[in-house]
Design a protein around this motif. Structure first.
Motif, PDB file in Angstrom:
ATOM      1  N   HIS A  82       0.835  -1.217   0.000  1.00  0.00           N
ATOM      2  CA  HIS A  82       0.000   0.000   0.000  1.00  0.00           C
ATOM      3  C   HIS A  82       0.863   1.258   0.000  1.00  0.00           C
ATOM      4  O   HIS A  82       1.561   1.547   0.973  1.00  0.00           O
ATOM      5  CB  HIS A  82      -0.936   0.024   1.208  1.00  0.00           C
ATOM      6  N   HIS A  84       1.183   5.470  -2.082  1.00  0.00           N
ATOM      7  CA  HIS A  84       0.610   6.490  -2.983  1.00  0.00           C
ATOM      8  C   HIS A  84       1.753   7.119  -3.790  1.00  0.00           C
ATOM      9  O   HIS A  84       2.626   7.769  -3.203  1.00  0.00           O
ATOM     10  CB  HIS A  84      -0.086   7.581  -2.175  1.00  0.00           C
ATOM     11  N   HIS A 237      -9.100   2.193   1.461  1.00  0.00           N
ATOM     12  CA  HIS A 237      -8.709   2.378   2.857  1.00  0.00           C
ATOM     13  C   HIS A 237      -9.882   1.947   3.734  1.00  0.00           C
ATOM     14  O   HIS A 237     -11.036   2.122   3.347  1.00  0.00           O
ATOM     15  CB  HIS A 237      -8.400   3.844   3.140  1.00  0.00           C
ATOM     16  N   HIS A 276      -4.892  -0.330   6.431  1.00  0.00           N
ATOM     17  CA  HIS A 276      -5.096   0.059   7.844  1.00  0.00           C
ATOM     18  C   HIS A 276      -5.894  -0.960   8.663  1.00  0.00           C
ATOM     19  O   HIS A 276      -5.324  -1.594   9.535  1.00  0.00           O
ATOM     20  CB  HIS A 276      -5.669   1.482   7.959  1.00  0.00           C
ATOM     21  N   ASP A 327       2.474   3.077   2.989  1.00  0.00           N
ATOM     22  CA  ASP A 327       1.502   4.173   2.936  1.00  0.00           C
ATOM     23  C   ASP A 327       2.165   5.538   2.835  1.00  0.00           C
ATOM     24  O   ASP A 327       1.612   6.539   3.300  1.00  0.00           O
ATOM     25  CB  ASP A 327       0.515   4.129   4.119  1.00  0.00           C
TER      26      ASP A 327
HETATM   27 ZN    ZN Z   1      -3.099   5.123   1.888  1.00  0.00          ZN
END
Ligand code: ZN
Ligand code: GUN
Length: 436
Positions: A82, A84, A237, A276, A327
């Motif tokens: 995960h 971005h 998420h 998460h 993340d």
């Molecule tokens: Zn994220």
């Protein structure tokens, strides 16, 4: 005596090899395969064999290409489940809680990726940084812009990396400039799937950002699309912060829980990955397990935003698939070593532990299993893709000192995951070729 190997494009990589054939928490120490002086044989980008150098050397043709990493560790390439790609610019921006961090930093950063030239430069840098940190496979959120998704897939393709990614779907509760509509988001996702999904080492993930930023119509279409195309992924998420959960439940008043929203829209299935997963109950965990969906444990982000403590023990009790996620940009490092460092601390705060073996399993085979890619990557079984990372356990003076007082592999792996970062990554190989 082994059968002699035909030359072809054979590569023999020597060093201390560590990889996992199973989860060490379930299977015990046998899950960890360790060759102190090992040889990894690679042919045409795939693992041909792996074992003690003394045993394998005798079967090699005389003119085989050798690379000697003696004194260094060779592990399967790290898997980040995960991240971005358009938040690299704002990593380590002082934030408080999720929604204000999104508004102040994430949205403005992502808006810049509307520009294809900016997106090409940013995603190229992102892929190079992943490799520099030893990560050879990632599951990535791009932005709402198809141009950013195109740029990321192209950057991964030219580097021959395994990459799962998708255009963010977001049609409410976000700035106008980052908003699509159910019809436009759907059409753009379909066009991107047509162009990229299943091409070389790339796969597409339907990407509703999280339930609060999509209308019910967009959520419905995302679930529908996910069910239509074989091999697609879905990423989102889930239950990151308490306040976010309260807000989300107001937006979907009929749902039993945050997770139930994704369930109602057909988004909970094998190959869906949720980042998460902190504020869940056991009914949620049971549902996730029965749907064979996966969780991405993102400790640096969870500590940075003060989100809460992921319960790995409970996830294990339900037999859930769990991978490790940086993340970044809410996560504070692209390094899976640093991510393990904070994973360990998160688990300690919850009265749990993370052995070094369990940690490196999570960063390799565990991630591959979470992404349903363990037939291709995650360890050095014959036929697997030859993505590997070379770690220098003495990359810093402090590590050198610590290593000189370590006697077991466990001790050395633990010191690496607590003190190591990209400085320890001597090389990262993608399909048997150096990635940087
Ligand atoms: Zn994220
Ligand atoms: N929830 C929705 N979007 C995001 C994001 O970009 N980062 C994190 N950490 N949580 C999110």
């Amino acid at each position: 005596m082994r059968t002699p190997i035909a030359p072809s494009t054979l590569l023999a990589v020597r060093g201390e090899i560590v990889h996992f054939v199973d989860d060490p928490v379930e299977r015990g120490i046998d899950a960890c395969v360790h060759f102190p002086d090992g040889l990894l044989l690679v042919r045409d980008g795939h693992v041909l064999d792996c074992g003690p150098a003394a045993e394998l050397e005798s079967s090699l043709p005389v003119d085989v290409r050798h690379i000697d990493y003696s004194g260094k560790l060779i592990l399967p390439g790290f898997i980040d489940t995960h991240i971005h790609c358009a938040q690299t610019e704002i990593i380590a921006s002082h934030g408080e809680q999720l929604t204000t961090w999104l508004e102040e930093y994430a949205w403005p950063a992502e808006a810049r990726y509307a520009d294809p030239a900016y997106a090409a430069a940013g995603t190229g840098f992102f892929c190079d940084q992943l490799l520099r940190h030893g990560t050879t496979t990632a599951m990535v959120f791009t932005t709402v812009h198809p141009a950013c998704t195109d740029a990321l897939f192209e950057a991964a393709r030219v580097r021959r990396m395994r990459m799962i990614a998708g255009k963010v779907l977001m049609d409410r509760n976000c700035p106008e400039s980052l908003r699509d509509t159910p019809a436009v988001g759907d059409a753009e996702s379909r066009a991107l799937i047509e162009k990229w999904h299943g091409r070389e080492r790339l796969a597409y993930a339907v990407t509703p950002r999280f339930a609060p930023t999509s209308t019910e119509e967009q959520m419905r279409r995302a679930g529908q699309l996910f069910s239509e195309v074989p091999g697609l992924y879905l990423q989102s998420h889930l239950a990151e912060q308490r306040q976010e959960v309260t807000w989300t439940m107001c937006l979907y008043p009929g749902a039993r829980s945050y997770l139930d929203i994704y369930e109602r829209f057909g988004q909970l299935r094998p190959r869906s990955v949720f980042a998460h997963c902190i504020w869940l109950d056991d009914e949620d965990r049971h549902l996730m397990a029965t749907r064979s969906a996966a969780m991405s444990f993102c400790p640096t982000s969870n500590l940075f935003l003060g989100s809460g403590l992921f319960d790995l023990g409970r996830a294990r009790d339900f037999g859930l698939r769990v991978g490790l996620g940086s993340d970044a940009g809410a996560g504070t490092s692209l390094s899976m070593l640093q991510t393990l460092n904070e994973a360990y601390k998160v688990l300690r705060l919850a009265g749990q532990t993370l052995t070094p073996e369990a940690g490196f399993y999570l960063a390799t085979l565990g991630g591959a299993r979470a992404l349903y890619l363990d037939a291709h990557i995650g360890n050095f079984l014959p036929g697997h893709e030859a993505d590997f990372v070379v770690l220098d356990p003495r990359a810093t003076d402090l590590l050198e000192m610590r290593m000189s007082h370590a006697t077991t592999l466990s001790e050395r792996l633990f010191a690496l995951m607590m003190l190591g970062d990209d400085r320890c990554v001597a090389a990262a190989y993608v399909l048997g070729e150096p990635g940087f």
